[in-house]
Design an enzyme around this catalytic site. Structure first.
Site, PDB file in Angstrom:
ATOM      1  N   LYS A 184       0.929  -1.232  -0.106  1.00  0.00           N
ATOM      2  CA  LYS A 184      -0.050   0.072  -0.003  1.00  0.00           C
ATOM      3  C   LYS A 184       1.001   1.131  -0.097  1.00  0.00           C
ATOM      4  O   LYS A 184       1.403   1.604   0.944  1.00  0.00           O
ATOM      5  CB  LYS A 184      -0.863  -0.058   1.311  1.00  0.00           C
ATOM      6  CG  LYS A 184      -2.312   0.661   1.187  1.00  0.00           C
ATOM      7  CD  LYS A 184      -1.937   2.028   0.684  1.00  0.00           C
ATOM      8  CE  LYS A 184      -1.753   3.101   1.991  1.00  0.00           C
ATOM      9  NZ  LYS A 184      -1.603   4.413   1.517  1.00  0.00           N
ATOM     10  N   GLY A 237       6.732   5.214   8.582  1.00  0.00           N
ATOM     11  CA  GLY A 237       5.769   6.438   8.393  1.00  0.00           C
ATOM     12  C   GLY A 237       5.842   7.279   9.781  1.00  0.00           C
ATOM     13  O   GLY A 237       7.025   7.059  10.507  1.00  0.00           O
ATOM     14  N   SER A 238       4.599   7.675  10.290  1.00  0.00           N
ATOM     15  CA  SER A 238       4.813   8.462  11.526  1.00  0.00           C
ATOM     16  C   SER A 238       4.296   7.616  12.895  1.00  0.00           C
ATOM     17  O   SER A 238       3.781   6.774  12.680  1.00  0.00           O
ATOM     18  CB  SER A 238       3.544   9.502  11.427  1.00  0.00           C
ATOM     19  OG  SER A 238       2.187   8.775  11.546  1.00  0.00           O
ATOM     20  N   GLY A 242       1.923   4.524  13.094  1.00  0.00           N
ATOM     21  CA  GLY A 242       2.714   3.158  13.439  1.00  0.00           C
ATOM     22  C   GLY A 242       2.104   2.402  14.481  1.00  0.00           C
ATOM     23  O   GLY A 242       2.088   1.220  14.850  1.00  0.00           O
ATOM     24  N   GLU A 259       9.435   1.694  11.302  1.00  0.00           N
ATOM     25  CA  GLU A 259      10.400   2.640  11.004  1.00  0.00           C
ATOM     26  C   GLU A 259       9.687   3.978  10.980  1.00  0.00           C
ATOM     27  O   GLU A 259       8.980   4.282  10.265  1.00  0.00           O
ATOM     28  CB  GLU A 259      11.287   2.408   9.736  1.00  0.00           C
ATOM     29  CG  GLU A 259      12.460   3.322   9.793  1.00  0.00           C
ATOM     30  CD  GLU A 259      12.356   4.601   9.273  1.00  0.00           C
ATOM     31  OE1 GLU A 259      12.126   5.557  10.026  1.00  0.00           O
ATOM     32  OE2 GLU A 259      12.497   4.773   7.810  1.00  0.00           O
ATOM     33  N   CYS A 293      13.619  10.307   7.055  1.00  0.00           N
ATOM     34  CA  CYS A 293      13.690   9.827   8.539  1.00  0.00           C
ATOM     35  C   CYS A 293      14.964   9.976   9.139  1.00  0.00           C
ATOM     36  O   CYS A 293      15.049  10.195  10.369  1.00  0.00           O
ATOM     37  CB  CYS A 293      13.207   8.468   8.383  1.00  0.00           C
ATOM     38  SG  CYS A 293      14.224   7.401   7.183  1.00  0.00           S
ATOM     39  N   GLU A 392      10.347  15.773  15.425  1.00  0.00           N
ATOM     40  CA  GLU A 392      10.742  15.911  14.032  1.00  0.00           C
ATOM     41  C   GLU A 392       9.673  16.684  13.128  1.00  0.00           C
ATOM     42  O   GLU A 392       8.672  16.725  13.341  1.00  0.00           O
ATOM     43  CB  GLU A 392      10.428  14.417  13.568  1.00  0.00           C
ATOM     44  CG  GLU A 392      10.982  14.114  12.143  1.00  0.00           C
ATOM     45  CD  GLU A 392      10.549  12.781  11.772  1.00  0.00           C
ATOM     46  OE1 GLU A 392       9.176  12.438  11.776  1.00  0.00           O
ATOM     47  OE2 GLU A 392      11.562  12.034  11.470  1.00  0.00           O
TER      48      GLU A 392
END
Ligand code: TXE
Length: 490
Positions: A184, A237-238, A242, A259, A293, A392
């Site tokens: 996806k 992703g975020s 996650g 991650e 990232c 972040e």
């Protein structure tokens, strides 16, 4: 995605899912507009994946896993991946142009992503038949073999910042290990993954080994992470998403690699080779507009050289330009309006905290109206507890904080919720090892940062950066589990 109305789209820019080797529309016929970050205009359309589409894709993957795909030897799987690598490399210019338009990254960076994808496929293709199990000494009357086996059907939720590279490290490894996959991609940057999946069909991957369902995270993404037919998940992703993905995986009792980004520090000691360090200190936050990232978003600089380094970094920052990706600027636009606003909000919040901007870059005069451009900003000095030191931003925003000694450097470097990557700049060999080993980060670079693309190097985080490892041989092992065979012979 934003709220602009649809326009006419070239037929080759209307994309459907790839399920069971066939190009199919969404089960409810719905499509999503794709906006180019370059000018904010709709230039493509993708199928808006439904729960039904995910279900179809998981079934197709299961059929492949229990059929043709599993009948291939590891060497045959590896050869297919190596063929795909060659085809991707041959198509690198087209992939780069597509990525650059879809994601907004400068053309040369998009091309580097395509080359990295080819290398991932080559690496995992070559490794497919080198992954083997163990024999365990046990009772003299028994033989014990531990076989490395694929999980089965793996789900891959990919973000928009490095679609090709993340596809390579995750789907490449999963396929090499013998899993059948459902991918996806992010709704904001799906096109290169669809393109690569179409190439995979052409080079001979069996139907259903690689399925791609495009669409929104809250529908297609959540359906994939919650699907009971998925045996293992890979998510980048975020942290918030996650958590949702891991919670869904837990309901099905399956594993997941997460991650989730970082707030990575580069630690500059007063004996560092500054000539060597300076370009890297800046590039580590500018690459892909800081939407990386592993971006080096914090500089920790030893007090005695703080002003000198801040001045040198500022000089470079003032020359930086955000511009049209096809002109190969220092950085392109942000991925979408939300990301542009997020960066702008962080800049305002930083200034609201009383932080001063040491230097800013600019936005090129010729950027198209409606694009999501932001000018890079360098803040110094910034207290360690500041929002810009802790959160972040995922944009071209760099902060610098002074430190006194080694102990403080380690404390500050490790002093966020994240733990993905760290950099250490020093000429002292003993210190580089000592400090390097004290870093709570999945990768530590000494006198370099992110060197060579890192396809071969295990990658992943501590804490809020996630868990599990991708890339390198570790990444291949992650997409397997074991079966222990105990055979009585006496
Ligand atoms: O991330 P999301 P977004 C960070 C970065 C960025 C922030 C938000 O700080 O500013 O996240 O970005 C899918 N169930 N990173 O909103 O939502 C989604 O469709 C299942 C860091 O884009 O995490 C996409 O494919 N899937 C990062 C993917 O998750 C869902 C890269 C990532 O989207 C879902 C990107 C759901 N409920 C952002 N909701 C990194 N680590 O490199 C969304 N998705």
């Amino acid at each position: 995605m934003n709220d602009q109305v649809s326009t006419t789209i070239a037929p080759d820019m209307v994309h459907r899912h790839l399920i069971g080797g066939r190009s199919v529309p969404a089960s409810n016929g719905e499509m999503l507009d794709v906006f180019s970050p370059v000018d904010g205009r709709v230039f493509a359309r993708i199928a808006s994946g439904t729960k039904q589409d995910i279900d179809d894709a998981v079934r197709a993957a299961r059929t492949a896993f229990e059929g043709e795909w599993s009948r291939l030897t590891a060497t045959e799987r590896g050869r297919l991946l190596i063929k795909l690598a060659a085809a991707v490399e041959a198509d690198a210019d087209a992939l780069a142009a597509l990525e650059s338009r879809d994601n907004g990254k400068p053309l040369r960076q998009a091309r580097a992503d395509a080359v990295a994808l080819a290398r991932y496929l080559e690496f995992y293709g070559s490794a497919a038949d080198k992954l083997h199990g163990d024999v365990i000494p046990y009772l003299t009357t028994h033989f014990i073999g531990v076989e490395r086996v694929p999980h089965g059907v793996t789900g891959h939720i990919v973000p928009w910042n490095y679609p090709m590279q993340i596809f390579g490290r995750s789907v490449g490894a999963a396929l090499a290990a013998g899993n059948a996959t459902v991918v996806k991609p992010a709704e904001d940057a799906s096109l290169t993954i669809l393109h690569v999946a179409a190439i995979a069909q052409k080079v001979g991957f069996p139907d259903g080994a690689l399925n791609v369902v495009t669409g929104l995270g809250r529908t297609a993404g959540s359906a994939l992470s919650a699907h009971p037919g998925i045996d293992f998940l890979s998510f980048t992703g975020s942290p918030e998403t996650g958590t949702a993905v891991q919670t869904a995986a837990a309901q099905n009792h399956v594993g997941v690699t997460l991650e989730l980004g970082g707030k990575s520090a580069q630690v500059v000691f007063d004996d560092a080779d500054l000539e060597r360090a300076l370009p890297t200190l800046v590039n580590a936050i500018i690459q892909n507009g800081g939407q990386t990232c592993s971006a080096g978003s914090r500089l920790l600089i030893q007090r005695g050289i703080f002003d000198k380094v801040v001045t040198a970094v500022s000089e470079r920052f003032q020359t930086l330009k955000a511009g049209r990706p096809d002109r190969d600027p220092d950085l392109g636009p942000m991925i979408n309006q939300a990301q542009q606003r997020r960066v702008q909000t962080y800049l305002e919040r930083g200034q609201g905290e009383g932080l001063s901007i040491a230097a800013s870059g600019t936005i090129a005069a010729d950027v198209p109206e409606g694009g999501y451009y932001v000018a890079p900003a360098f803040f110094a000095p910034v207290p360690h507890q500041s929002i810009l030191s802790q959160e972040e931003v995922f944009g071209p925003v760099l902060v610098a904080t002074p430190f006194e000694d080694e102990a403080e450097a380690v404390r500050l470097a490790n002093g966020t919720a994240y733990g993905l990557v760290a950099g250490v700049w020093t000429r002292d060999a003993m210190r580089s090892t000592r400090v390097g080993r004290a870093m709570r980060a999945g990768q530590v670079f000494v006198n370099c940062y992110g060197a060579g693309g890192g396809i071969e190097l295990p990658f992943g985080g501590f804490g809020r950066s996630g868990h599990g490892r991708e890339k390198g041989f570790e990444g291949l092992v992650e997409f397997t589990t074991t079966r222990t065979l105990v055979i009585a012979h006496g």
